[in-house]
Write a protein that holds these residues in place. Sequence first.
Motif, mmCIF file in Angstrom:
data_model
loop_
_atom_site.group_PDB
_atom_site.id
_atom_site.type_symbol
_atom_site.label_atom_id
_atom_site.label_comp_id
_atom_site.label_asym_id
_atom_site.label_seq_id
_atom_site.Cartn_x
_atom_site.Cartn_y
_atom_site.Cartn_z
ATOM 1 N N UNK A 182 1.532 -4.214 -6.879
ATOM 2 C CA UNK A 182 0.498 -3.351 -6.316
ATOM 3 C C UNK A 182 -0.716 -4.191 -5.908
ATOM 4 N N UNK A 190 0.107 -6.359 -2.936
ATOM 5 C CA UNK A 190 0.256 -5.555 -1.714
ATOM 6 C C UNK A 190 -1.123 -5.220 -1.148
ATOM 7 N N UNK A 191 -2.009 -4.828 -2.041
ATOM 8 C CA UNK A 191 -3.370 -4.476 -1.618
ATOM 9 C C UNK A 191 -4.097 -5.711 -1.084
ATOM 10 N N UNK A 215 -2.668 -8.375 0.276
ATOM 11 C CA UNK A 215 -2.082 -8.679 1.594
ATOM 12 C C UNK A 215 -2.710 -7.785 2.653
#
Lengths: 249, 438
Positions: free
Chosen positions: A102, A105-106, A108
Motif C-alpha cells: 500500500x 503503491x501510494x 509510486x
Amino acid sequence: MLEIKNLHATVDGKEILKGIDLTIAPGEVHAIMGPNGSGKSTLSYVLTGREGYEASEGEVLFKGKNLLDMEPDERAGEGVFLAFQYPVEIPGVPNTTFLKEALNAVRRYRGEDELDAMQFVKMVREKTKLLGISDEMLKRAVNVGFSGGEKKRNEALQMAVLEPCLAVLDETDSGLDIDALKTVANSVNLLRGPENAMLVITHYQRLLEYIVPDRVHVLAGGRIQRSGGKELAHELEEKGYAEFTGAAA
Amino acid sequence: MTQAFSEHFGALQDHLPGQDLPWLTDLRARGLKRFTDSGLPTPRWESWKYTSLRPIEKVDFAAEGVPRACVSIDRAPSLLPDATESHRLVFVDGHFRSDLSSLGTLPKGASLLPLSEQLANDPDWLAGHLDHLNDAAAQPMLALNTAMMMNGFVLHLERGTILPHPVEVIHLGGAGAAPLAYHPRNLVILDEGSQATLIEHFSHIGEQAYLNNAFTEVSIGQGAILRHYKLQADALNAFHLATVKAELGRDASYDSFVMTTGARLSRNEASVRLAGEGANCHLNGAYLVRGEQHCDNTTVVDHLVPNTTCREVFKGVIDDRARAVFQGKLKVHRDAQQTNGHQLSKALLLSDKAEIDAKPELEIYADDVVCSHGATAGDLDHDALFYLRARGIPEALARSMLIEAFLGESIDQIAAEGLCPALMTSIGHWLADTRGDA
C-alpha cells in the motif's frame, strides 16, 4: 481541501444522499453525526469510490481535483484515507506485506521512490512504537482473527503509515473499549496538522472527547440538517436525534 | 487416433527396451490389445465425462524410438535452490539424458535408475513389481503406456532407508522435429520405514506440440513416507496426461501436491488404495489456467481397512475461456470403520466464460466414518478488493495479491524445504503475465 457540492448518491437505485454541501479547509476536523440510516456510511463510500455507491448529482473536489472521476486507488494516492467501520479480513496476506504494498503503491502514485524492505521495517517500527501497537500484529494475516479493538488499531496503523491528507473515520468508535479508542484517537491526533483534514463520522459524542472537532454537522435523511461548533455534539448527546429524524420524515 | 497409436508401436518396436524379456513383451502385447480394443476414452465414459481427448486427435503425433542428437541445453531448470544436493534425472522428449542428469550419491539401501537401466540390470526384480498396481479396470491410457513405455525412473528404498535429499525428475518436451507422443513409466517402491521426497517438474524447450502420457506406480510399505510434489508447466500446445496409482501399507503416509500452470489439456489422475490400518494420504493441488486451457484433477481413494485417513484440497484460478475439472471419488469399503475422508474443491473464476466442473462421489459401505466434501466457485472477494484499493493498491495488483494469498495457503502445506518459493515464483510469473507486466 475538500469541497462537496450538492452531492446526491444512490445505492441499489434508492437515493440516500439528497444534496450535501460541505467544505473542509486544511487543518480542520469536521464531525458528521446522525442517526442510523441517515447516510453517514454512504457518504464515506461515495468519497472513497466503493462499487455500488454512485454519485448521481453534484461534485466533490479534493485539492481542486474532481474526486468522483478517480478510481479508489487513485483517491488513496491523492491522499484520501477511509478508516473502515468494518475492516475486512484478508486471509493469506500478511499485514506487513499489505502495508508495504500500500505504501509503495501510494509512493509510486506520488512519484516518490519506493521504500526497500529495510527502510520499510524501520518506518513501521517507528509508527507501531508511537501508537503502542505490538509488532506481532504485523506478522498476522490482515485483520484475520483480530478482535474488534485490534482491527481498529490496525486501521490507525495504516493511517499512520500512509499519512493521508484527508482521513475519513467511519464509526471508528463502534465496538471499541476505552484503550483502543485512545489508540485510535492518538493516531488521529498525531496526524493532525495545518496541512491535514479529518472527517469524523460517528453516532456518539464519545469519540469527540478525544478528537475535538472544529465543526459538527448533523446528517439526517440524506441532508445536513444543522451545523455548529463542538458544543453541538454535547447538545445531541443530551437531546438525541429525535428533532432531526422528525424533520427528515 | 487409436490406429495412429498402434502404428507408433510398429515404429517403436525395435527401440523399446527389454525386448529380450518375454514377460515384458507379453505385458506390452496385452497393453496394446487392451488399448486397441477400447480406443481412447470418450466423454461417454463416466470417469471422462468432463474431459474430451478430441484435441489430441487433431494433432498428427509421431513416436520417436531414438533421441535426436542435436538437442543441446546447458542445464535443466531445477526447482530447488541448491540443485547439487538433489538426485536429478532429466528427460528430453521422454528420453533419458545422462549428460544432464546427476544421480548423486545415494545412501545404502537406495536405488535410483532410469527404467531402461533397471531393465538391463535387474529385470527379475522389475518383473515382480512393474504393472502390479494396474488393475483390470479399463484405462486405455495406462494400457497404451504399458505397450509403449520407453523410459522413466525406478526408485527403490530398502527397509529403513531415508533419502536426506529429494529426487528431482525433470521432463522437457517440445524439442522434436515433429509433434511427439511419449509414455514415461515410473516405479516407486518404498519398503518398511523408508522415506523419500520426489519432485517432478514438467517444462518445455522447443516449439513442437507433444503428448506426455505418464504412469507412476507407487508402493509405500509399513510406516514409510513418500512426499510427492509436481509442477506441470508444460507448453501451452502440449498435452499432459499423468496417472499415479499408489498403494499404502500400515501407517504409511503419502503426501501429494500437484500444481498445474501448463498444457493445452491436462489430466492428473491419482488413484490411492489405503490398504493398511493407519495409512494416511494427502492429495492436494493448485492450478492456474487461462486462454483455452483445460485442467482435470481426478482422484479415486479406496479406504479398504479400518482407521485410514485422506484429505484432499484442490484450489484453482480459472481465467478467460479455460476450464477446470475436479472429480473426487471416495470409496469406503465395508470393513473400513473409523475412516476419515475429506475433500474440498475451491475455484476462483476470473471471467464469465471460465468454467469449473466439480464432481464429488462418495460411496460409503461402513457405518462408523467421518467423511465430507465441499466445492465452492466464485469471483474474488469484492470487499477485500475494495479494501486493498482504498489503501492505494491498483486493481490489477490487488487482484494478484488476493489470488496469490488464495493459492499460497495450499503451497504453505508442502513439506519440502526450498520448493515453496519456486512454486510461489511460478504463481508470481503467471499473475504478472495476466497483469501484462513487462
